[in-house]
Scaffold this active site. Structure first.
Site, short mmCIF file in Angstrom:
data_model
loop_
_atom_site.label_atom_id
_atom_site.label_comp_id
_atom_site.label_asym_id
_atom_site.label_seq_id
_atom_site.Cartn_x
_atom_site.Cartn_y
_atom_site.Cartn_z
N ASP A 2 0.84 -1.19 0.00
CA ASP A 2 0.00 0.00 0.00
C ASP A 2 0.87 1.25 0.00
O ASP A 2 2.10 1.18 0.19
CB ASP A 2 -0.99 0.00 1.17
N VAL A 3 0.26 2.39 -0.21
CA VAL A 3 1.01 3.62 -0.49
C VAL A 3 1.94 4.01 0.65
O VAL A 3 3.02 4.58 0.42
CB VAL A 3 0.04 4.77 -0.85
#
Length: 232
Positions: free
Chosen positions: A101-102
């Site tokens: 994820d980011v």
């Protein structure tokens, strides 16, 4: 392979722009100007565009040390993409082999070899992925033993029909854990700790199978060796 497709594969031209370049007489095959986009090329044919030799890009295998604020996606969003950090021709064809994820940092593999990517990510192959997890609350004593048992048995996460596959949990410090997964559900590490009443403050992937980041700096990438590719 059709000539117009070959041009699109080996240059920045789209198929329509490749046809226009052919019409303008900018492309030669084995020294002869060719304007027909539909001719079939063989391995022995030599193609030039504006005098420059062209060659197909082979399969690539890359390791990236992903920083926070970078997305593992093919579409453009508000965040920079992992492929934007890779300085290779046609880098946009590389696909993340298991996403982060980011806000998660660490090891990301990218490749344009779909079969190899499947070997790495298929749960039945049990390719372990190791994460360093910083927690909001310390995890010790009986709470740690209970958490380790839950991870080993599998947790039924919200929205999932099946429990997680067995995972390993070990503590390096009271608030720093090492977790080894053998699958890759959406936000799995964060959701697993939420399920036992804790919160992940920071998450970093240290290893995928036998591969580790070593001394690769954050934001940098390198090609995998033949031996590293063959390890999967």
């Amino acid at each position: 392979m059709r000539l117009d497709r070959f041009l699109a594969e080996t240059t920045d031209l789209t198929r329509s722009l490749a046809k226009k370049a052919l019409h303008r007489g900018e492309v030669s095959v084995d020294g002869e100007v060719v304007k027909n986009p539909a001719i079939q090329l063989g391995e022995a044919n030599r193609v030039r565009w504006r005098g420059q030799p062209l060659a197909l890009v082979g399969l690539r295998y890359v390791m990236l040390h992903k920083p926070a604020g970078v997305e593992c996606t093919s579409r453009r969003t508000l965040y920079p993409r992992a492929v934007d950090l890779i300085d290779l021709p046609k880098a946009e064809r590389l696909q993340p082999v298991g996403r982060l994820d980011v806000e998660t940092t660490g090891l990301v593999l990218l490749s344009d070899d779909g079969q190899w990517s499947h070997r790495v990510t298929a749960p039945r192959r049990r390719c372990g992925k190791v994460y360093r997890v910083t927690l909001a609350e310390p995890l010790e004593g009986p709470a740690l033993a209970a958490a380790q048992a839950c991870f080993a048995e599998g947790l039924l996460l919200d929205g999932e029909a099946k429990p997680t596959r067995p995972a390993e949990l070990a503590m390096r410090e009271p608030r720093v854990a090492a977790v080894t997964l053998h699958e890759g559900k959406y936000h799995q590490v964060r959701r697993m700790f939420a399920a036992i009443g804790n919160h992940v403050v920071a998450l970093h992937r240290e290893a995928v199978g036998p591969l580790t980041l070593g001394d690769l700096p954050e934001g940098e990438w390198r090609a995998l060796s033949e031996a590293e590719v063959a390890a999967f």
